[in-house]
Design a protein around this motif. Structure first.
Motif, PDB file in Angstrom:
ATOM      1  N   ASP A  42     -12.824 -38.617 -15.316  1.00  0.00           N
ATOM      2  CA  ASP A  42     -11.452 -39.410 -15.045  1.00  0.00           C
ATOM      3  C   ASP A  42     -12.016 -40.339 -14.372  1.00  0.00           C
ATOM      4  O   ASP A  42     -12.358 -40.635 -12.975  1.00  0.00           O
ATOM      5  CB  ASP A  42     -10.549 -38.821 -14.424  1.00  0.00           C
ATOM      6  N   SER A  43     -10.946 -41.731 -14.172  1.00  0.00           N
ATOM      7  CA  SER A  43     -11.569 -42.798 -13.775  1.00  0.00           C
ATOM      8  C   SER A  43     -10.310 -42.580 -11.850  1.00  0.00           C
ATOM      9  O   SER A  43      -9.041 -41.909 -12.036  1.00  0.00           O
ATOM     10  CB  SER A  43     -10.260 -44.087 -13.894  1.00  0.00           C
TER      11      SER A  43
ATOM     12  N   ASP B  52     -12.031 -50.133 -10.046  1.00  0.00           N
ATOM     13  CA  ASP B  52     -12.117 -50.598 -11.001  1.00  0.00           C
ATOM     14  C   ASP B  52     -12.519 -51.619 -11.740  1.00  0.00           C
ATOM     15  O   ASP B  52     -13.276 -51.237 -12.463  1.00  0.00           O
ATOM     16  CB  ASP B  52     -10.669 -51.872 -11.635  1.00  0.00           C
TER      17      ASP B  52
ATOM     18  N   ARG C 116     -11.514 -42.461 -18.447  1.00  0.00           N
ATOM     19  CA  ARG C 116      -9.749 -41.934 -18.599  1.00  0.00           C
ATOM     20  C   ARG C 116      -8.894 -42.128 -17.447  1.00  0.00           C
ATOM     21  O   ARG C 116      -9.098 -42.078 -16.461  1.00  0.00           O
ATOM     22  CB  ARG C 116     -10.029 -40.584 -19.501  1.00  0.00           C
ATOM     23  N   ASN C 117      -7.712 -42.713 -17.927  1.00  0.00           N
ATOM     24  CA  ASN C 117      -6.596 -43.306 -17.151  1.00  0.00           C
ATOM     25  C   ASN C 117      -7.220 -44.757 -16.858  1.00  0.00           C
ATOM     26  O   ASN C 117      -6.536 -45.313 -15.555  1.00  0.00           O
ATOM     27  CB  ASN C 117      -5.883 -42.604 -16.728  1.00  0.00           C
ATOM     28  N   HIS C 118      -8.157 -45.414 -16.934  1.00  0.00           N
ATOM     29  CA  HIS C 118      -8.487 -46.945 -16.302  1.00  0.00           C
ATOM     30  C   HIS C 118      -7.602 -47.324 -16.401  1.00  0.00           C
ATOM     31  O   HIS C 118      -7.456 -48.002 -18.350  1.00  0.00           O
ATOM     32  CB  HIS C 118      -9.549 -46.921 -16.564  1.00  0.00           C
ATOM     33  N   PRO C 119      -6.788 -47.993 -15.564  1.00  0.00           N
ATOM     34  CA  PRO C 119      -5.914 -49.184 -16.001  1.00  0.00           C
ATOM     35  C   PRO C 119      -6.432 -50.210 -17.114  1.00  0.00           C
ATOM     36  O   PRO C 119      -5.343 -50.841 -17.730  1.00  0.00           O
ATOM     37  CB  PRO C 119      -5.071 -49.889 -14.868  1.00  0.00           C
TER      38      PRO C 119
ATOM     39  N   VAL D  71     -10.926 -36.173  -9.397  1.00  0.00           N
ATOM     40  CA  VAL D  71      -9.920 -37.454  -8.639  1.00  0.00           C
ATOM     41  C   VAL D  71      -8.822 -36.275  -7.681  1.00  0.00           C
ATOM     42  O   VAL D  71      -8.703 -37.010  -6.722  1.00  0.00           O
ATOM     43  CB  VAL D  71      -8.311 -37.472  -9.862  1.00  0.00           C
TER      44      VAL D  71
ATOM     45  N   THR E 109      -8.937 -45.071  -9.818  1.00  0.00           N
ATOM     46  CA  THR E 109      -8.177 -46.200  -9.545  1.00  0.00           C
ATOM     47  C   THR E 109      -7.288 -45.465  -9.036  1.00  0.00           C
ATOM     48  O   THR E 109      -6.825 -46.794  -8.203  1.00  0.00           O
ATOM     49  CB  THR E 109      -8.630 -47.017 -10.792  1.00  0.00           C
ATOM     50  N   GLY E 110      -6.599 -44.602  -8.645  1.00  0.00           N
ATOM     51  CA  GLY E 110      -5.301 -43.943  -8.555  1.00  0.00           C
ATOM     52  C   GLY E 110      -5.699 -44.219  -7.159  1.00  0.00           C
ATOM     53  O   GLY E 110      -4.916 -43.678  -6.615  1.00  0.00           O
TER      54      GLY E 110
END
Length: 188
Positions: A81-82, A91, A106-109, A21, A84-85
């Motif tokens: 870690d995702s 996504d 991890r931390n994917h919505p 990330v 998507t942020g």
């Protein structure tokens, strides 16, 4: 960065999974070459690499500079870690990788299956997934039970190579030929 390589003018960079990330944010906000477009996110499975058999691949593109870079992250079942942020467009590709390879982001919505039913067992793009048809619990639970007559009909169609003839369009073409009509009339 673990290592970088170039092949046919394409740069590939291996990144430590704990920093993906951070690296993506840095590449996206770079003033000279902002990699502002995630063109693809996919995965490869290398079962012989026991510690990290999955390699998540991020293909990035800088629209302004017309440059590409490929980031690679080795991971195991614990996942990565995702991003998507960083790129909201990650996504669905992350969900696809999760669905077909089993890599957790991890931390994917909204991390859930996207192509297969929620109760499907296994991940079909893993190299250890069987190639031949496997009767699994999902098929047992969701497909209707065949009667003895239906089973016999299916076996007969398969024995004669007639599975395709059970399609309505195929039956329609057969009826045209039986009636003697021309399928494609000649121009006069």
């Amino acid at each position: 960065m673990i290592e970088a390589s170039e092949f046919l003018g394409q740069l590939s960079v291996r990144i430590d999974r704990s920093r993906i990330v951070e690296v993506c944010n840095a590449l996206r906000s770079d003033s000279e070459t902002p990699f502002n477009y995630l063109s693809d996110l996919t995965c490869a499975h290398y079962p012989d690499q026991r510690e990290a058999p999955f390699e998540v691949v991020y293909n990035l593109y800088s629209i302004a500079a017309n440059e590409r870079v490929r980031l690679k992250v080795a991971t195991n079942g614990a996942g990565v870690d995702s991003v998507t942020g960083v790129w909201p467009s990650a996504d669905w590709p992350e969900r696809e990788v999760y669905d077909l390879f089993g890599v957790v982001f991890r931390n994917h919505p909204d991390l859930r299956r996207i192509l297969l039913p929620p109760d499907w067992e296994g991940h079909p793009l893993r190299k250890d997934y069987p190639l031949e048809f496997v009767e699994n619990r999902w098929t047992e639970n969701h497909l209707p039970e065949f009667t003895e007559v239906q089973k016999e009909q299916l076996e007969q169609r398969r024995a004669y190579g007639l599975e395709i003839l059970s399609v309505p369009q195929e039956r329609e073409v057969r009826e045209i030929f039986k009636s003697g009509k021309e399928v494609m009339p000649k121009d006069k």
